[in-house]
Scaffold this motif. Structure first.
Motif, PDB file in Angstrom:
ATOM      1  N   ALA A 275     -10.388  -3.892  -3.467  1.00  0.00           N
ATOM      2  CA  ALA A 275     -11.102  -4.700  -4.460  1.00  0.00           C
ATOM      3  C   ALA A 275     -10.228  -4.979  -5.683  1.00  0.00           C
ATOM      4  N   ARG A 276      -9.494  -3.960  -6.161  1.00  0.00           N
ATOM      5  CA  ARG A 276      -8.629  -4.161  -7.332  1.00  0.00           C
ATOM      6  C   ARG A 276      -7.499  -5.124  -7.008  1.00  0.00           C
ATOM      7  N   LEU A 277      -6.915  -4.974  -5.821  1.00  0.00           N
ATOM      8  CA  LEU A 277      -5.813  -5.854  -5.453  1.00  0.00           C
ATOM      9  C   LEU A 277      -6.292  -7.287  -5.286  1.00  0.00           C
ATOM     10  N   ASP A 278      -7.458  -7.465  -4.673  1.00  0.00           N
ATOM     11  CA  ASP A 278      -7.990  -8.820  -4.491  1.00  0.00           C
ATOM     12  C   ASP A 278      -8.231  -9.474  -5.846  1.00  0.00           C
ATOM     13  N   ASP A 279      -8.756  -8.706  -6.799  1.00  0.00           N
ATOM     14  CA  ASP A 279      -8.996  -9.240  -8.138  1.00  0.00           C
ATOM     15  C   ASP A 279      -7.686  -9.633  -8.809  1.00  0.00           C
ATOM     16  N   LEU A 280      -6.673  -8.772  -8.712  1.00  0.00           N
ATOM     17  CA  LEU A 280      -5.386  -9.075  -9.337  1.00  0.00           C
ATOM     18  C   LEU A 280      -4.709 -10.269  -8.669  1.00  0.00           C
ATOM     19  N   ARG A 281      -4.864 -10.372  -7.346  1.00  0.00           N
ATOM     20  CA  ARG A 281      -4.288 -11.526  -6.642  1.00  0.00           C
ATOM     21  C   ARG A 281      -4.957 -12.814  -7.105  1.00  0.00           C
ATOM     22  N   ARG A 282      -6.279 -12.786  -7.214  1.00  0.00           N
ATOM     23  CA  ARG A 282      -7.016 -13.982  -7.657  1.00  0.00           C
ATOM     24  C   ARG A 282      -6.655 -14.367  -9.086  1.00  0.00           C
ATOM     25  N   ARG A 283      -6.336 -13.375  -9.881  1.00  0.00           N
ATOM     26  CA  ARG A 283      -5.989 -13.651 -11.281  1.00  0.00           C
ATOM     27  C   ARG A 283      -4.545 -14.118 -11.441  1.00  0.00           C
ATOM     28  N   GLY A 284      -3.704 -13.901 -10.412  1.00  0.00           N
ATOM     29  CA  GLY A 284      -2.378 -14.498 -10.500  1.00  0.00           C
ATOM     30  C   GLY A 284      -1.187 -13.644 -10.140  1.00  0.00           C
ATOM     31  N   VAL A 285      -1.375 -12.387  -9.686  1.00  0.00           N
ATOM     32  CA  VAL A 285      -0.228 -11.599  -9.236  1.00  0.00           C
ATOM     33  C   VAL A 285       0.422 -12.282  -8.042  1.00  0.00           C
ATOM     34  N   ASP A 286       1.733 -12.485  -8.101  1.00  0.00           N
ATOM     35  CA  ASP A 286       2.464 -13.204  -7.060  1.00  0.00           C
ATOM     36  C   ASP A 286       3.192 -12.293  -6.086  1.00  0.00           C
ATOM     37  N   HIS A 287       3.489 -11.062  -6.510  1.00  0.00           N
ATOM     38  CA  HIS A 287       4.378 -10.201  -5.731  1.00  0.00           C
ATOM     39  C   HIS A 287       4.132  -8.765  -6.155  1.00  0.00           C
ATOM     40  N   VAL A 288       4.314  -7.822  -5.233  1.00  0.00           N
ATOM     41  CA  VAL A 288       4.114  -6.408  -5.548  1.00  0.00           C
ATOM     42  C   VAL A 288       5.345  -5.620  -5.131  1.00  0.00           C
ATOM     43  N   GLN A 289       5.803  -4.752  -6.036  1.00  0.00           N
ATOM     44  CA  GLN A 289       6.852  -3.782  -5.719  1.00  0.00           C
ATOM     45  C   GLN A 289       6.213  -2.401  -5.661  1.00  0.00           C
ATOM     46  N   LEU A 290       6.393  -1.722  -4.534  1.00  0.00           N
ATOM     47  CA  LEU A 290       5.770  -0.433  -4.284  1.00  0.00           C
ATOM     48  C   LEU A 290       6.841   0.648  -4.200  1.00  0.00           C
ATOM     49  N   SER A 291       6.712   1.677  -5.012  1.00  0.00           N
ATOM     50  CA  SER A 291       7.696   2.762  -4.977  1.00  0.00           C
ATOM     51  C   SER A 291       7.403   3.711  -3.824  1.00  0.00           C
ATOM     52  N   VAL A 292       8.466   4.174  -3.174  1.00  0.00           N
ATOM     53  CA  VAL A 292       8.387   5.168  -2.098  1.00  0.00           C
ATOM     54  C   VAL A 292       9.459   6.214  -2.376  1.00  0.00           C
ATOM     55  N   GLN A 293       9.126   7.491  -2.145  1.00  0.00           N
ATOM     56  CA  GLN A 293      10.061   8.561  -2.470  1.00  0.00           C
ATOM     57  C   GLN A 293      10.881   9.044  -1.271  1.00  0.00           C
ATOM     58  N   ASP A 294      10.339   8.930  -0.059  1.00  0.00           N
ATOM     59  CA  ASP A 294      11.043   9.376   1.144  1.00  0.00           C
ATOM     60  C   ASP A 294      10.223   8.946   2.351  1.00  0.00           C
ATOM     61  N   ALA A 295      10.853   8.986   3.526  1.00  0.00           N
ATOM     62  CA  ALA A 295      10.132   8.717   4.776  1.00  0.00           C
ATOM     63  C   ALA A 295       9.464   9.971   5.309  1.00  0.00           C
ATOM     64  N   ASP A 296       9.928  11.119   4.882  1.00  0.00           N
ATOM     65  CA  ASP A 296       9.333  12.384   5.288  1.00  0.00           C
ATOM     66  C   ASP A 296       8.167  12.696   4.342  1.00  0.00           C
ATOM     67  N   PRO A 297       6.939  12.793   4.869  1.00  0.00           N
ATOM     68  CA  PRO A 297       5.775  12.945   3.992  1.00  0.00           C
ATOM     69  C   PRO A 297       5.859  14.155   3.059  1.00  0.00           C
ATOM     70  N   GLY A 298       6.252  15.296   3.602  1.00  0.00           N
ATOM     71  CA  GLY A 298       6.308  16.491   2.783  1.00  0.00           C
ATOM     72  C   GLY A 298       7.336  16.386   1.678  1.00  0.00           C
ATOM     73  N   ASN A 299       8.510  15.873   1.997  1.00  0.00           N
ATOM     74  CA  ASN A 299       9.557  15.735   0.984  1.00  0.00           C
ATOM     75  C   ASN A 299       9.201  14.653  -0.023  1.00  0.00           C
ATOM     76  N   ALA A 300       8.543  13.592   0.449  1.00  0.00           N
ATOM     77  CA  ALA A 300       8.114  12.530  -0.463  1.00  0.00           C
ATOM     78  C   ALA A 300       7.152  13.079  -1.513  1.00  0.00           C
ATOM     79  N   ASP A 301       6.208  13.886  -1.080  1.00  0.00           N
ATOM     80  CA  ASP A 301       5.248  14.473  -2.015  1.00  0.00           C
ATOM     81  C   ASP A 301       5.919  15.472  -2.951  1.00  0.00           C
TER      82      ASP A 301
END
Length: 355
Positions: A95-121
């Protein structure tokens, strides 16, 4: 006279649910009660648009921590700017993303820490990995372009192949693999984060192979402590981009607060255009006249612009010195000493949480 800036990094807040030890934000984070309010941020966007800025990067901390983010997005989009949301993904719902998209967000950058779940956390300091998988799915389902951002260091560099595969599974259009830049919390944790030369050699091979086969655009920011020449920081000081911190400080680069006596000005006190064109902070290292030898006569000065001013200050005490990462710097030995003494096991200090 400087040209107009192309992009604005709007650090809306230092509040963030993550506690990443590689964070380049200052050790003393801006508190909530010192942040620019809604009207002040809208004024910043108006002034940036009038100045010629075409891209607004809404970042932090975590921009989703701002309750007025929808209003800020609407205002910025109404100016015709390209809007990029830089997020950890925590707190992002359909719901939040849909609202932000409708309001004009064009692109999203998502941070990731690792591919290994335990090490990422472990790196994030909280259980975040599963939330990021959900966030990536929501972004793709919303039809928005997705960039995955990964800061590389000793704790995850051996997993770069898995990280690339994870970004592909997430459906990323672009993957940014950026070796840690040592400012703020990252500088405090440098001994725990510095990779070995062998780690970098192996990672370079994996990245090169992935670039040859992957449909994703893969951007790879080098670990310049190990290089013979520094990276071209910001394409030159005060040349293309500016940063506005949560409290309204206007910076030539996101880490510029580390340089003492720079004369940083605040958008609450002076118009953005005057700060960009006239302030001592933005004019301190523009062009080439400020350069000393060996930079002044170096054939690379129009390639790397003397390297990073913040790094030069932190390692030598003088921001006008040649970046000591450069093999031509008379102070390169300081970097070599760091590499010789700080590539063994070390504890990771957890980033403070802004209140």
């Amino acid at each position: 006279m400087a040209e107009a800036p192309f992009g604005l990094l709007a650090e809306l807040t230092h509040r963030c649910p993550l506690q990443c030890g590689y964070c380049s934000n200052p050790l003393e984070l801006v508190r909530r009660d010192a942040e620019l309010d809604t009207a002040e941020w809208c004024s910043v966007f108006d002034q940036a648009h009038a100045l010629g800025v075409l891209q607004f990067h809404l970042s932090g901390g975590e921009p989703l921590a701002r309750r007025d983010l929808p209003e800020l997005v609407s205002h910025a989009s109404g100016l015709g700017a390209y809007l990029n949301l830089v997020t950890s993904g925590l707190g992002l719902t359909a719901a939040r993303l849909d609202d932000l998209r409708r309001r004009g967000v064009d692109h999203v950058q998502l941070s990731v820490q690792d591919a290994d779940p335990g090490n990422a956390d472990l790196i994030a300091g909280v259980k975040a990995f599963d939330h990021k998988l959900v966030a990536a799915r929501l972004i793709r389902e919303a039809g928005l372009p997705l960039t995955v951002n990964v800061v590389l260091h000793r704790m995850n560099l051996d997993h770069v192949g898995g990280i690339i595969a994870l970004a592909e599974r997430m459906g990323a259009d672009r993957l940014e693999l950026a070796n840690t830049q040592y400012y703020g919390w990252a500088l405090r944790n440098r001994a725990a984060l510095l990779p070995t030369k062998e780690q970098l050699r192996q990672a370079d091979l994996v990245v090169a192979q992935a670039r040859a086969r992957s449909r994703m655009e893969i951007v790879y920011v080098i670990a310049d402590y190990h290089e013979a020449h520094p990276k071209p920081c910001m394409y030159g000081w005060g040349a293309r981009q500016l940063t506005v911190a949560p409290n309204g400080d206007v910076l030539p680069c996101p880490a510029a607060t580390v340089i003492e006596h720079l004369g940083i000005e605040n958008v609450r006190d002076r118009p953005l255009a005057e700060i960009w064109y006239e302030s001592s902070a933005f004019n301190a290292f523009r062009g080439f006249d400020w350069m000393r030898e060996p930079c002044r006569s170096c054939v690379r000065k129009e390639i790397d612009f003397g390297g990073c001013r913040c790094q030069a200050f932190q390692l030598t005490g003088d921001a006008a010195n040649t970046d000591p990462v450069c093999s031509l710097s008379p102070e390169r030995a300081k970097v070599d000493l760091v590499l010789d003494t700080e590539t063994g096991p070390a504890p990771l200090a957890v980033r403070k949480v802004a209140r």
